[in-house]
Design a protein around this motif. Sequence first.
Motif, PDB file in Angstrom:
ATOM      1  N   GLU A   1      -0.804  11.587  14.981  1.00  0.00           N
ATOM      2  CA  GLU A   1       0.163  11.489  15.253  1.00  0.00           C
ATOM      3  C   GLU A   1       1.723  11.946  14.204  1.00  0.00           C
ATOM      4  N   HIS A   2       1.637  11.668  13.075  1.00  0.00           N
ATOM      5  CA  HIS A   2       2.317  12.314  11.563  1.00  0.00           C
ATOM      6  C   HIS A   2       2.198  13.710  12.166  1.00  0.00           C
TER       7      HIS A   2
ATOM      8  N   SER B   1       0.760  -0.747  -0.081  1.00  0.00           N
ATOM      9  CA  SER B   1       0.072   0.726  -0.260  1.00  0.00           C
ATOM     10  C   SER B   1       1.104   1.170   0.374  1.00  0.00           C
ATOM     11  N   ARG B   2       0.557   2.590  -0.108  1.00  0.00           N
ATOM     12  CA  ARG B   2       1.325   4.004  -0.237  1.00  0.00           C
ATOM     13  C   ARG B   2       1.240   4.266   0.977  1.00  0.00           C
ATOM     14  N   SER B   3       0.515   3.320   2.026  1.00  0.00           N
ATOM     15  CA  SER B   3       0.913   4.514   3.347  1.00  0.00           C
ATOM     16  C   SER B   3       1.722   3.210   4.058  1.00  0.00           C
ATOM     17  N   GLN B   4       2.557   1.932   2.916  1.00  0.00           N
ATOM     18  CA  GLN B   4       2.941   1.002   3.542  1.00  0.00           C
ATOM     19  C   GLN B   4       4.126   1.627   3.011  1.00  0.00           C
ATOM     20  N   GLN B   5       4.748   2.682   2.286  1.00  0.00           N
ATOM     21  CA  GLN B   5       5.894   2.546   1.657  1.00  0.00           C
ATOM     22  C   GLN B   5       6.070   3.524   2.090  1.00  0.00           C
ATOM     23  N   PHE B   6       5.205   4.641   2.805  1.00  0.00           N
ATOM     24  CA  PHE B   6       6.159   5.942   2.814  1.00  0.00           C
ATOM     25  C   PHE B   6       6.493   5.420   4.612  1.00  0.00           C
ATOM     26  N   ALA B   7       5.536   4.270   5.066  1.00  0.00           N
ATOM     27  CA  ALA B   7       5.978   3.929   6.565  1.00  0.00           C
ATOM     28  C   ALA B   7       7.158   3.616   5.933  1.00  0.00           C
TER      29      ALA B   7
ATOM     30  N   SER C   1       2.999  19.376  11.830  1.00  0.00           N
ATOM     31  CA  SER C   1       3.014  20.680  12.068  1.00  0.00           C
ATOM     32  C   SER C   1       4.050  21.051  13.941  1.00  0.00           C
ATOM     33  N   ARG C   2       4.412  20.605  14.416  1.00  0.00           N
ATOM     34  CA  ARG C   2       4.868  20.747  16.175  1.00  0.00           C
ATOM     35  C   ARG C   2       6.271  21.400  15.359  1.00  0.00           C
ATOM     36  N   LYS C   3       6.930  20.390  14.267  1.00  0.00           N
ATOM     37  CA  LYS C   3       8.712  20.920  13.328  1.00  0.00           C
ATOM     38  C   LYS C   3       8.663  22.045  12.817  1.00  0.00           C
ATOM     39  N   LYS C   4       7.774  22.526  11.970  1.00  0.00           N
ATOM     40  CA  LYS C   4       7.480  23.802  11.401  1.00  0.00           C
ATOM     41  C   LYS C   4       6.367  24.357  11.547  1.00  0.00           C
ATOM     42  N   SER C   5       6.390  25.763  11.953  1.00  0.00           N
ATOM     43  CA  SER C   5       5.505  26.784  12.551  1.00  0.00           C
ATOM     44  C   SER C   5       4.830  27.181  11.618  1.00  0.00           C
ATOM     45  N   GLU C   6       5.331  27.450  10.276  1.00  0.00           N
ATOM     46  CA  GLU C   6       4.710  28.009   9.130  1.00  0.00           C
ATOM     47  C   GLU C   6       3.798  27.374   8.400  1.00  0.00           C
ATOM     48  N   TRP C   7       3.881  25.920   8.055  1.00  0.00           N
ATOM     49  CA  TRP C   7       3.022  24.762   7.195  1.00  0.00           C
ATOM     50  C   TRP C   7       1.779  24.646   8.257  1.00  0.00           C
ATOM     51  N   MET C   8       1.298  25.289   7.439  1.00  0.00           N
ATOM     52  CA  MET C   8      -0.364  25.479   6.889  1.00  0.00           C
ATOM     53  C   MET C   8      -0.957  23.685   6.889  1.00  0.00           C
ATOM     54  N   MET C   9      -0.752  23.626   6.247  1.00  0.00           N
ATOM     55  CA  MET C   9      -1.176  21.997   5.797  1.00  0.00           C
ATOM     56  C   MET C   9      -1.511  20.723   6.270  1.00  0.00           C
ATOM     57  N   PRO C  10      -0.446  20.987   7.518  1.00  0.00           N
ATOM     58  CA  PRO C  10      -0.729  19.395   8.259  1.00  0.00           C
ATOM     59  C   PRO C  10      -2.085  20.152   8.855  1.00  0.00           C
ATOM     60  N   ARG C  11      -1.628  21.232   9.474  1.00  0.00           N
ATOM     61  CA  ARG C  11      -2.828  21.720  10.612  1.00  0.00           C
ATOM     62  C   ARG C  11      -4.002  21.407  10.566  1.00  0.00           C
ATOM     63  N   ILE C  12      -4.918  21.409   8.590  1.00  0.00           N
ATOM     64  CA  ILE C  12      -5.931  21.488   8.207  1.00  0.00           C
ATOM     65  C   ILE C  12      -5.971  20.055   8.301  1.00  0.00           C
ATOM     66  N   LEU C  13      -5.218  19.668   7.806  1.00  0.00           N
ATOM     67  CA  LEU C  13      -5.656  17.575   7.527  1.00  0.00           C
ATOM     68  C   LEU C  13      -5.605  17.715   9.331  1.00  0.00           C
TER      69      LEU C  13
ATOM     70  N   SER D   1       3.658  13.014   4.354  1.00  0.00           N
ATOM     71  CA  SER D   1       2.610  12.112   2.975  1.00  0.00           C
ATOM     72  C   SER D   1       2.563  10.528   3.514  1.00  0.00           C
ATOM     73  N   LEU D   2       3.151  10.186   4.358  1.00  0.00           N
ATOM     74  CA  LEU D   2       2.681   8.265   5.349  1.00  0.00           C
ATOM     75  C   LEU D   2       1.579   9.243   5.737  1.00  0.00           C
ATOM     76  N   ALA D   3       0.649  10.619   6.724  1.00  0.00           N
ATOM     77  CA  ALA D   3      -0.740  11.050   7.023  1.00  0.00           C
ATOM     78  C   ALA D   3      -1.564  11.059   5.641  1.00  0.00           C
ATOM     79  N   GLN D   4      -1.199  12.086   4.476  1.00  0.00           N
ATOM     80  CA  GLN D   4      -2.059  11.872   3.316  1.00  0.00           C
ATOM     81  C   GLN D   4      -2.145  10.811   2.969  1.00  0.00           C
ATOM     82  N   ALA D   5      -1.486  10.000   2.926  1.00  0.00           N
ATOM     83  CA  ALA D   5      -1.698   8.170   2.616  1.00  0.00           C
ATOM     84  C   ALA D   5      -2.510   7.437   3.781  1.00  0.00           C
ATOM     85  N   LEU D   6      -2.625   7.283   5.093  1.00  0.00           N
ATOM     86  CA  LEU D   6      -3.640   6.820   5.929  1.00  0.00           C
ATOM     87  C   LEU D   6      -4.655   7.829   6.129  1.00  0.00           C
ATOM     88  N   LEU D   7      -4.641   8.920   5.584  1.00  0.00           N
ATOM     89  CA  LEU D   7      -6.258   9.961   5.380  1.00  0.00           C
ATOM     90  C   LEU D   7      -6.680   8.767   4.180  1.00  0.00           C
TER      91      LEU D   7
END
Length: 102
Positions: free
Chosen positions: A39-40, A2-8, A45-57, A23-29
């Motif tokens: 968790e991903h 699976s796509r998620s396994q590739q990214f895992a 979100s914690r690693k990059k304070s200016e990154w909007m997309m992980p916060r939305i997802l 990318s793993l989180a997107q595949a899981l979604l």
Amino acid sequence: MSRSQQFADLVAKQPENELFRFSLAQALLNENRPADAVEHLERCSRKKSEWMMPRILLGKALVGLGRKIEAKPWLEEALALAVAQTHEDPERELRAILAEIG
């Protein structure tokens, strides 16, 4: 595989690589596994304070899991970033989600 396994597998090799993790989180979604994506998305979100997309997802995943109280701060942060970065479509979407969840 699976796509998620590739990214895992990639995350296992490079756990600090937030792009692999995102990318793993997107595949899981996409596989309808929001609880596994949380968790991903939090780590991204914690690693990059200016990154909007992980916060939305992350906010959407938490809302979908019935965890609206946890989702609200992430969605509010995403909204602040959308406004600051002049992303009008995400801003509208986030305002609607926040209005819906109260």
